[in-house]
Design a protein around this motif. Structure first.
Motif, PDB file in Angstrom:
ATOM      1  N   SER A 116      -3.224  -6.837   8.099  1.00 34.58           N
ATOM      2  CA  SER A 116      -3.693  -7.735   7.686  1.00 34.58           C
ATOM      3  C   SER A 116      -3.335  -8.227   6.339  1.00 34.58           C
ATOM      4  CB  SER A 116      -5.303  -7.718   7.855  1.00 34.58           C
ATOM      5  OG  SER A 116      -5.696  -6.930   7.067  1.00 34.58           O
ATOM      6  N   TYR A 117      -3.259  -9.263   5.699  1.00 33.55           N
ATOM      7  CA  TYR A 117      -2.925  -9.354   4.330  1.00 33.55           C
ATOM      8  C   TYR A 117      -4.136 -10.210   3.633  1.00 33.55           C
ATOM      9  CZ  TYR A 117      -0.229 -11.089   0.407  1.00 33.55           C
ATOM     10  OH  TYR A 117       0.313 -11.690  -0.727  1.00 33.55           O
ATOM     11  N   HIS A 118      -4.144  -9.979   2.350  1.00 24.91           N
ATOM     12  CA  HIS A 118      -5.498 -10.855   1.577  1.00 24.91           C
ATOM     13  C   HIS A 118      -4.729 -11.188   0.410  1.00 24.91           C
ATOM     14  CE1 HIS A 118      -8.572  -9.225   4.116  1.00 24.91           C
ATOM     15  NE2 HIS A 118      -7.732  -8.293   4.418  1.00 24.91           N
ATOM     16  N   THR A 119      -4.545 -12.558   0.275  1.00 24.26           N
ATOM     17  CA  THR A 119      -3.907 -13.156  -0.783  1.00 24.26           C
ATOM     18  C   THR A 119      -4.529 -12.938  -2.233  1.00 24.26           C
ATOM     19  OG1 THR A 119      -2.985 -14.852   0.809  1.00 24.26           O
ATOM     20  CG2 THR A 119      -3.009 -15.353  -1.421  1.00 24.26           C
ATOM     21  N   ASP A 120      -5.806 -12.948  -2.163  1.00 24.20           N
ATOM     22  CA  ASP A 120      -6.697 -12.826  -3.326  1.00 24.20           C
ATOM     23  C   ASP A 120      -6.203 -11.633  -4.170  1.00 24.20           C
ATOM     24  OD1 ASP A 120      -7.873 -15.131  -2.475  1.00 24.20           O
ATOM     25  OD2 ASP A 120      -9.602 -13.872  -1.812  1.00 24.20           O
ATOM     26  N   ASP A 121      -6.066 -10.433  -3.228  1.00 21.43           N
ATOM     27  CA  ASP A 121      -5.724  -9.167  -4.102  1.00 21.43           C
ATOM     28  C   ASP A 121      -4.308  -8.658  -3.848  1.00 21.43           C
ATOM     29  OD1 ASP A 121      -6.336  -8.550  -1.602  1.00 21.43           O
ATOM     30  OD2 ASP A 121      -7.816  -7.049  -2.332  1.00 21.43           O
ATOM     31  N   SER A 122      -3.513  -9.658  -3.127  1.00 20.21           N
ATOM     32  CA  SER A 122      -2.235  -9.362  -2.944  1.00 20.21           C
ATOM     33  C   SER A 122      -2.050  -7.818  -2.112  1.00 20.21           C
ATOM     34  CB  SER A 122      -1.336  -9.426  -4.086  1.00 20.21           C
ATOM     35  OG  SER A 122      -1.155 -10.482  -4.462  1.00 20.21           O
ATOM     36  N   LYS A 123      -2.793  -7.430  -1.219  1.00 23.39           N
ATOM     37  CA  LYS A 123      -2.652  -6.346  -0.607  1.00 23.39           C
ATOM     38  C   LYS A 123      -2.398  -6.543   0.908  1.00 23.39           C
ATOM     39  CE  LYS A 123      -5.574  -3.295  -3.286  1.00 23.39           C
ATOM     40  NZ  LYS A 123      -4.490  -3.037  -4.519  1.00 23.39           N
ATOM     41  N   LEU A 124      -1.469  -5.744   1.514  1.00 25.20           N
ATOM     42  CA  LEU A 124      -1.347  -5.601   2.740  1.00 25.20           C
ATOM     43  C   LEU A 124      -1.810  -4.381   3.641  1.00 25.20           C
ATOM     44  CD1 LEU A 124       0.556  -6.690   5.400  1.00 25.20           C
ATOM     45  CD2 LEU A 124       2.438  -5.230   4.478  1.00 25.20           C
ATOM     46  N   TYR A 125      -2.531  -4.623   4.465  1.00 23.24           N
ATOM     47  CA  TYR A 125      -3.036  -3.280   5.256  1.00 23.24           C
ATOM     48  C   TYR A 125      -2.375  -3.234   6.402  1.00 23.24           C
ATOM     49  CZ  TYR A 125      -6.893  -4.099   1.821  1.00 23.24           C
ATOM     50  OH  TYR A 125      -7.476  -4.199   0.343  1.00 23.24           O
ATOM     51  N   MET A 126      -1.986  -1.893   6.820  1.00 26.41           N
ATOM     52  CA  MET A 126      -1.250  -1.672   8.129  1.00 26.41           C
ATOM     53  C   MET A 126      -1.840  -0.443   8.778  1.00 26.41           C
ATOM     54  SD  MET A 126       2.776  -2.216   6.822  1.00 26.41           S
ATOM     55  CE  MET A 126       3.399  -1.624   8.572  1.00 26.41           C
ATOM     56  N   ASN A 127      -2.468  -0.714   9.756  1.00 31.42           N
ATOM     57  CA  ASN A 127      -3.170   0.493  10.689  1.00 31.42           C
ATOM     58  C   ASN A 127      -2.212   0.973  11.337  1.00 31.42           C
ATOM     59  OD1 ASN A 127      -5.710  -0.495   9.283  1.00 31.42           O
ATOM     60  ND2 ASN A 127      -5.798  -2.223  10.801  1.00 31.42           N
ATOM     61  N   MET A 128      -1.762   2.226  11.278  1.00 32.19           N
ATOM     62  CA  MET A 128      -0.749   2.892  11.957  1.00 32.19           C
ATOM     63  C   MET A 128      -1.362   3.282  13.344  1.00 32.19           C
ATOM     64  SD  MET A 128       1.695   1.986  10.203  1.00 32.19           S
ATOM     65  CE  MET A 128       3.080   2.639  10.883  1.00 32.19           C
ATOM     66  N   GLN A 129      -0.803   3.010  14.261  1.00 28.43           N
ATOM     67  CA  GLN A 129      -1.518   3.702  15.825  1.00 28.43           C
ATOM     68  C   GLN A 129      -0.588   5.005  16.206  1.00 28.43           C
ATOM     69  OE1 GLN A 129      -1.295   0.118  18.265  1.00 28.43           O
ATOM     70  NE2 GLN A 129      -2.805  -0.921  17.113  1.00 28.43           N
ATOM     71  N   VAL A 130      -1.088   5.850  15.598  1.00 28.13           N
ATOM     72  CA  VAL A 130      -0.260   7.211  15.789  1.00 28.13           C
ATOM     73  C   VAL A 130      -1.389   8.253  16.325  1.00 28.13           C
ATOM     74  CG1 VAL A 130       1.581   6.684  14.367  1.00 28.13           C
ATOM     75  CG2 VAL A 130      -0.496   7.755  13.307  1.00 28.13           C
ATOM     76  N   ALA A 131      -1.061   9.635  16.331  1.00 26.75           N
ATOM     77  CA  ALA A 131      -1.848  10.663  16.883  1.00 26.75           C
ATOM     78  C   ALA A 131      -3.180  10.794  15.777  1.00 26.75           C
ATOM     79  CB  ALA A 131      -1.116  11.912  16.901  1.00 26.75           C
ATOM     80  N   HIS A 132      -3.060  10.600  14.668  1.00 17.82           N
ATOM     81  CA  HIS A 132      -3.980  10.600  13.575  1.00 17.82           C
ATOM     82  C   HIS A 132      -3.950   9.193  12.970  1.00 17.82           C
ATOM     83  CE1 HIS A 132      -4.619  14.871  14.412  1.00 17.82           C
ATOM     84  NE2 HIS A 132      -3.135  15.043  14.378  1.00 17.82           N
ATOM     85  N   PRO A 133      -4.762   8.230  13.404  1.00 20.17           N
ATOM     86  CA  PRO A 133      -4.522   6.962  12.919  1.00 20.17           C
ATOM     87  C   PRO A 133      -4.777   6.845  11.277  1.00 20.17           C
ATOM     88  CG  PRO A 133      -5.681   6.727  14.820  1.00 20.17           C
ATOM     89  CD  PRO A 133      -5.499   8.342  14.648  1.00 20.17           C
ATOM     90  N   TYR A 134      -4.077   6.117  10.682  1.00 21.62           N
ATOM     91  CA  TYR A 134      -3.858   5.982   9.216  1.00 21.62           C
ATOM     92  C   TYR A 134      -3.920   4.474   8.607  1.00 21.62           C
ATOM     93  CZ  TYR A 134      -3.327   7.047   4.304  1.00 21.62           C
ATOM     94  OH  TYR A 134      -3.517   7.067   2.904  1.00 21.62           O
ATOM     95  N   THR A 135      -4.681   3.840   7.720  1.00 23.19           N
ATOM     96  CA  THR A 135      -4.388   2.815   7.192  1.00 23.19           C
ATOM     97  C   THR A 135      -3.766   2.820   5.899  1.00 23.19           C
ATOM     98  OG1 THR A 135      -6.344   1.984   8.393  1.00 23.19           O
ATOM     99  CG2 THR A 135      -5.720   0.859   6.568  1.00 23.19           C
ATOM    100  N   PHE A 136      -2.667   1.912   5.989  1.00 21.48           N
ATOM    101  CA  PHE A 136      -1.851   2.067   4.529  1.00 21.48           C
ATOM    102  C   PHE A 136      -2.414   0.917   3.794  1.00 21.48           C
ATOM    103  CE2 PHE A 136       1.072   4.645   6.969  1.00 21.48           C
ATOM    104  CZ  PHE A 136       1.448   5.723   6.255  1.00 21.48           C
ATOM    105  N   GLN A 137      -2.605   1.146   2.606  1.00 17.76           N
ATOM    106  CA  GLN A 137      -3.285  -0.213   1.610  1.00 17.76           C
ATOM    107  C   GLN A 137      -1.842  -0.189   0.672  1.00 17.76           C
ATOM    108  OE1 GLN A 137      -7.004  -0.016   0.158  1.00 17.76           O
ATOM    109  NE2 GLN A 137      -6.156  -0.804  -1.989  1.00 17.76           N
ATOM    110  N   MET A 138      -1.166  -1.515   0.928  1.00 14.92           N
ATOM    111  CA  MET A 138      -0.187  -1.522  -0.154  1.00 14.92           C
ATOM    112  C   MET A 138      -0.216  -2.782  -1.003  1.00 14.92           C
ATOM    113  SD  MET A 138       2.774  -0.690   2.675  1.00 14.92           S
ATOM    114  CE  MET A 138       2.032  -1.426   4.069  1.00 14.92           C
ATOM    115  N   ASP A 139       0.197  -2.688  -2.149  1.00 18.11           N
ATOM    116  CA  ASP A 139       0.078  -3.762  -3.065  1.00 18.11           C
ATOM    117  C   ASP A 139       1.427  -4.548  -2.994  1.00 18.11           C
ATOM    118  OD1 ASP A 139      -2.374  -2.968  -4.673  1.00 18.11           O
ATOM    119  OD2 ASP A 139      -1.257  -1.598  -5.644  1.00 18.11           O
ATOM    120  N   ILE A 140       1.333  -5.932  -2.721  1.00 17.15           N
ATOM    121  CA  ILE A 140       2.534  -6.739  -2.514  1.00 17.15           C
ATOM    122  C   ILE A 140       2.735  -7.211  -4.013  1.00 17.15           C
ATOM    123  CG2 ILE A 140       3.353  -8.805  -1.455  1.00 17.15           C
ATOM    124  CD1 ILE A 140       2.762  -6.604   0.434  1.00 17.15           C
TER     125      ILE A 140
END
Length: 196
Positions: A116-140
């Motif tokens: 998902s991407y939120h324009t207001d704070d320019s953040k891209l969230y990527m929920n990786m579907q791996v053995a131990h799921p992790y959500t990356f929060q990246m500043d665009i």
């Protein structure tokens, strides 16, 4: 007559609020559409940051890739249903566990994710579907129709910054046959593009 005018004014105000809410919802749901397509990694920088979040330049390591390279590239595929996959063909070593490694695996690692991407704070969230799921929060840092740059603080004061180039607006995939030699980079646990 005054009641009628008051009622009419209230109806107009209510309709204008409803239309504003609909526009906001449309904008929210369409924010992620800027990413739909296939993106190839062109450059990755790893560096430390100081107390104020500024890069410490003498810690910077830069790795270059050919976007869409069929042998040594890294592609991110973003679909319009907010799902995607990372296709990594750049790995020279795979770490199965602490004691098992595979040298020169000559394979494509596919990692599925939702985003998902939120324009207001320019953040891209990527929920990786791996053995131990992790959500990356990246500043665009920058985003246009041809490229985007993100910054990911993957550990305290450790940063991964990457430049990706659009290969296709079609989320199926695009390839580039001109390639650089594979960029061998050390493992960085917690980073998006080298945590393996």
């Amino acid at each position: 007559m005054k009641r009628y005018k008051l009622f009419l004014a209230l109806v107009v105000v209510a309709l204008s609020f409803a239309s504003c809410k609909d526009k906001e919802k449309e904008e929210e749901t369409d924010d992620y559409m800027a990413f739909v397509g296939v993106w190839g990694v062109q450059q990755i920088d790893y560096y430390n940051i100081d107390y104020w979040g500024n890069p410490i330049e003498n810690t910077r390591e830069t790795f270059y890739f050919t976007p869409g390279d069929p042998d040594n590239g890294i592609d991110l595929v973003f679909r319009n249903d907010r799902s995607g996959e990372m296709r990594d063909r750049s790995r020279d070593t795979l770490y199965i566990n602490d004691s098992t490694t595979i040298i020169c695996p000559d394979t494509t690692l596919v990692t599925r994710f939702t985003y998902s991407y939120h324009t207001d704070d320019s953040k891209l969230y990527m929920n990786m579907q791996v053995a131990h799921p992790y959500t990356f929060q990246m500043d665009i840092v920058s985003l246009n129709k041809n490229s985007f740059t993100y910054i990911n603080e993957y550990d305290n004061d450790y940063v991964e910054e990457a430049l990706l180039i659009r290969l296709s607006f079609d989320a199926k995939g695009a390839r580039n046959n001109n390639s650089l030699k594979s960029a061998i980079r050390p493992r960085r646990k917690g980073s998006l593009l080298s945590d393996y």
